[in-house]
Design a protein around this motif. Sequence first.
Motif, PDB file in Angstrom:
ATOM      1  N   ARG A 190     -12.548  -2.549 -14.951  1.00 46.45           N
ATOM      2  CA  ARG A 190     -12.238  -1.858 -16.431  1.00 46.45           C
ATOM      3  C   ARG A 190     -12.470   0.008 -16.582  1.00 46.45           C
ATOM      4  N   ASN A 191     -13.397   0.479 -16.216  1.00 50.26           N
ATOM      5  CA  ASN A 191     -13.359   1.719 -15.779  1.00 50.26           C
ATOM      6  C   ASN A 191     -12.490   2.069 -15.119  1.00 50.26           C
ATOM      7  N   ALA A 192     -12.014   1.415 -13.827  1.00 51.02           N
ATOM      8  CA  ALA A 192     -10.623   2.177 -12.785  1.00 51.02           C
ATOM      9  C   ALA A 192      -9.952   1.660 -13.579  1.00 51.02           C
ATOM     10  N   ALA A 193      -9.318   0.680 -14.523  1.00 49.01           N
ATOM     11  CA  ALA A 193      -8.292   1.128 -15.342  1.00 49.01           C
ATOM     12  C   ALA A 193      -7.880   1.716 -15.899  1.00 49.01           C
ATOM     13  N   ASP A 194      -8.663   1.689 -17.061  1.00 43.64           N
ATOM     14  CA  ASP A 194      -8.902   3.493 -17.979  1.00 43.64           C
ATOM     15  C   ASP A 194      -8.994   4.522 -17.449  1.00 43.64           C
ATOM     16  N   THR A 195      -9.012   4.693 -16.146  1.00 37.94           N
ATOM     17  CA  THR A 195      -8.496   6.134 -15.506  1.00 37.94           C
ATOM     18  C   THR A 195      -7.971   5.947 -15.253  1.00 37.94           C
ATOM     19  N   THR A 196      -7.120   5.146 -14.870  1.00 43.40           N
ATOM     20  CA  THR A 196      -5.892   5.253 -13.637  1.00 43.40           C
ATOM     21  C   THR A 196      -4.764   4.864 -14.626  1.00 43.40           C
ATOM     22  N   GLY A 197      -4.907   4.516 -15.815  1.00 42.03           N
ATOM     23  CA  GLY A 197      -4.315   4.345 -16.716  1.00 42.03           C
ATOM     24  C   GLY A 197      -3.316   2.634 -16.299  1.00 42.03           C
ATOM     25  N   ILE A 198      -3.579   1.530 -16.091  1.00 33.88           N
ATOM     26  CA  ILE A 198      -3.146   1.227 -15.454  1.00 33.88           C
ATOM     27  C   ILE A 198      -4.166  -0.643 -16.899  1.00 33.88           C
ATOM     28  N   HIS A 199      -3.510  -1.672 -16.598  1.00 25.30           N
ATOM     29  CA  HIS A 199      -4.195  -3.178 -17.133  1.00 25.30           C
ATOM     30  C   HIS A 199      -4.595  -3.458 -16.359  1.00 25.30           C
ATOM     31  N   ARG A 200      -6.095  -3.817 -17.026  1.00 24.84           N
ATOM     32  CA  ARG A 200      -7.291  -4.661 -16.334  1.00 24.84           C
ATOM     33  C   ARG A 200      -7.021  -5.581 -15.149  1.00 24.84           C
ATOM     34  N   ASN A 201      -6.155  -6.597 -15.308  1.00 24.27           N
ATOM     35  CA  ASN A 201      -5.940  -7.288 -14.537  1.00 24.27           C
ATOM     36  C   ASN A 201      -4.855  -7.031 -13.209  1.00 24.27           C
ATOM     37  N   THR A 202      -5.035  -5.795 -12.962  1.00 23.27           N
ATOM     38  CA  THR A 202      -3.846  -5.177 -12.643  1.00 23.27           C
ATOM     39  C   THR A 202      -5.669  -4.746 -11.208  1.00 23.27           C
ATOM     40  N   SER A 203      -5.987  -2.959 -12.353  1.00 28.64           N
ATOM     41  CA  SER A 203      -7.104  -2.773 -11.619  1.00 28.64           C
ATOM     42  C   SER A 203      -7.500  -3.381 -10.454  1.00 28.64           C
ATOM     43  N   PHE A 204      -8.060  -5.732 -10.770  1.00 28.33           N
ATOM     44  CA  PHE A 204      -8.823  -6.354 -10.144  1.00 28.33           C
ATOM     45  C   PHE A 204      -8.039  -6.893  -9.207  1.00 28.33           C
ATOM     46  N   ARG A 205      -6.081  -7.017  -9.345  1.00 29.88           N
ATOM     47  CA  ARG A 205      -5.841  -7.212  -8.289  1.00 29.88           C
ATOM     48  C   ARG A 205      -5.446  -6.693  -7.465  1.00 29.88           C
ATOM     49  N   TRP A 206      -5.565  -4.813  -7.113  1.00 29.90           N
ATOM     50  CA  TRP A 206      -4.553  -4.006  -6.880  1.00 29.90           C
ATOM     51  C   TRP A 206      -6.589  -4.160  -6.189  1.00 29.90           C
ATOM     52  N   ARG A 207      -7.641  -3.572  -6.617  1.00 29.86           N
ATOM     53  CA  ARG A 207      -9.326  -3.704  -5.841  1.00 29.86           C
ATOM     54  C   ARG A 207      -8.917  -4.507  -4.523  1.00 29.86           C
ATOM     55  N   HIS A 208      -8.287  -5.875  -4.264  1.00 34.12           N
ATOM     56  CA  HIS A 208      -8.482  -7.287  -4.008  1.00 34.12           C
ATOM     57  C   HIS A 208      -7.556  -6.567  -2.895  1.00 34.12           C
ATOM     58  N   ARG A 209      -6.569  -6.167  -3.011  1.00 33.70           N
ATOM     59  CA  ARG A 209      -5.344  -6.080  -2.039  1.00 33.70           C
ATOM     60  C   ARG A 209      -5.673  -5.312  -1.522  1.00 33.70           C
ATOM     61  N   PHE A 210      -5.970  -4.055  -1.812  1.00 37.85           N
ATOM     62  CA  PHE A 210      -6.330  -2.679  -1.203  1.00 37.85           C
ATOM     63  C   PHE A 210      -7.618  -2.887   0.088  1.00 37.85           C
ATOM     64  N   MET A 211      -8.751  -3.621  -0.484  1.00 43.19           N
ATOM     65  CA  MET A 211     -10.653  -3.895  -0.425  1.00 43.19           C
ATOM     66  C   MET A 211      -9.930  -5.203   1.261  1.00 43.19           C
ATOM     67  N   GLY A 212      -8.636  -6.023   0.712  1.00 44.07           N
ATOM     68  CA  GLY A 212      -8.550  -6.660   1.840  1.00 44.07           C
ATOM     69  C   GLY A 212      -7.521  -6.686   2.948  1.00 44.07           C
ATOM     70  N   GLY A 213      -7.302  -5.189   3.192  1.00 41.94           N
ATOM     71  CA  GLY A 213      -6.552  -4.548   4.352  1.00 41.94           C
ATOM     72  C   GLY A 213      -7.516  -4.136   4.770  1.00 41.94           C
ATOM     73  N   ALA A 214      -7.818  -3.454   4.129  1.00 43.34           N
ATOM     74  CA  ALA A 214      -8.956  -2.456   4.038  1.00 43.34           C
ATOM     75  C   ALA A 214     -10.625  -3.165   5.046  1.00 43.34           C
ATOM     76  N   ARG A 215     -10.564  -3.815   5.092  1.00 44.59           N
ATOM     77  CA  ARG A 215     -12.094  -4.165   5.730  1.00 44.59           C
ATOM     78  C   ARG A 215     -12.178  -4.795   6.849  1.00 44.59           C
ATOM     79  N   HIS A 216     -10.440  -4.406   7.849  1.00 41.70           N
ATOM     80  CA  HIS A 216     -10.638  -4.289   9.001  1.00 41.70           C
ATOM     81  C   HIS A 216     -10.911  -3.671   9.758  1.00 41.70           C
ATOM     82  N   ASP A 217     -10.985  -2.727   8.801  1.00 39.64           N
ATOM     83  CA  ASP A 217     -10.804  -1.039   9.983  1.00 39.64           C
ATOM     84  C   ASP A 217     -12.153  -1.279   9.802  1.00 39.64           C
TER      85      ASP A 217
END
Length: 324
Positions: free
Chosen positions: A115-142
């Motif tokens: 929720r905090n990331a959504a408020d800071t970025t100006g996106i919906h909380r559902n988008t914030s959750f989806r983005w979190r795991h899209r980006f971290m799902g890739g970054a965890r292999h680095d």
Amino acid sequence: MHDGVFNSLLERLRGQLDGFSGAQLTTLRALLEPASSLATCLELIEKFGQPCDRCPHCAAIHIHRHGSTGGLQRYRCLTCRRTFNALTGTPFAFLRLRGKWLPFLQAVLDSRTVRNAADTTGIHRNTSFRWRHRFMGGARHDRPPRLQGIVEADETYLLESQKGSRHLDRPARRRGGKARRRGISNELDCILVARDRDGKTRDFVCGRGPVTARQLAFHLPPILAADVLLVSDSAAAYRTFTRQAGILHEAVNLRAGVRARGAIHLQHVNGYHSRFHGWLSRFNGVASKYLPNYLGWRHGLDGQRWLAPADCLIAALRGNDALS
């Protein structure tokens, strides 16, 4: 916007901005920032995204440029006639609002909640959750491919969680609940962490309950150098695994109160466990299925491996290669 970009624009417009007040410059910065963030994001995608030297659909090498879409260069395959760009076939292909990706990743660097990331970025909380795991799902292999020298290995445990699931395979419990039985049981997720003395770290979610020699044999050999010295506690699973794998092994008998024998100790890996648990507590529980993403997130933050939002995006784009 990065200060260097903004200052560069100010330098170009210096003659026209001499009469601007501080408030006007702040307003100008707010107007220019989204465009700069989008341009930087697109540049990083083109540089670190999927290679465009062959078609991702049919693997043909006969391709040509075919305009652009969403600011990204588009290509057409002369064999299958399909189009693609640097994000085709990746988890980021259909994500929109690319101008907000880097501001969102700054919230990731700050370890903000959904929720905090959504408020800071100006996106919906559902988008914030989806983005979190899209980006971290890739970054965890680095991750580093090999650990060498003295490698410490130890497990840590978290209460299994089905947070967000519509269908539980067990009776529901209150948030922040406890295991029904004391000690290590099948109600706990086992997280195996291996860390060498250079600070390189690998981690694995092994399943539920105590770690077994079979799980160690599955996860550790591919990441250990041939001449490694593995240091663990006195659990029988490590003795069995190292004997069968022919790996040099030293054990620390923590139950007997022996925490160190010279260079033989588990202080580095246990320190990593402590930092991980302290950091994870701010999220008020995470679902077990997302644990690998949170481990990858913590790994990127540990030792300041990620210093800027661009580092997170590059890690996600590079790490995505392991998924393709």
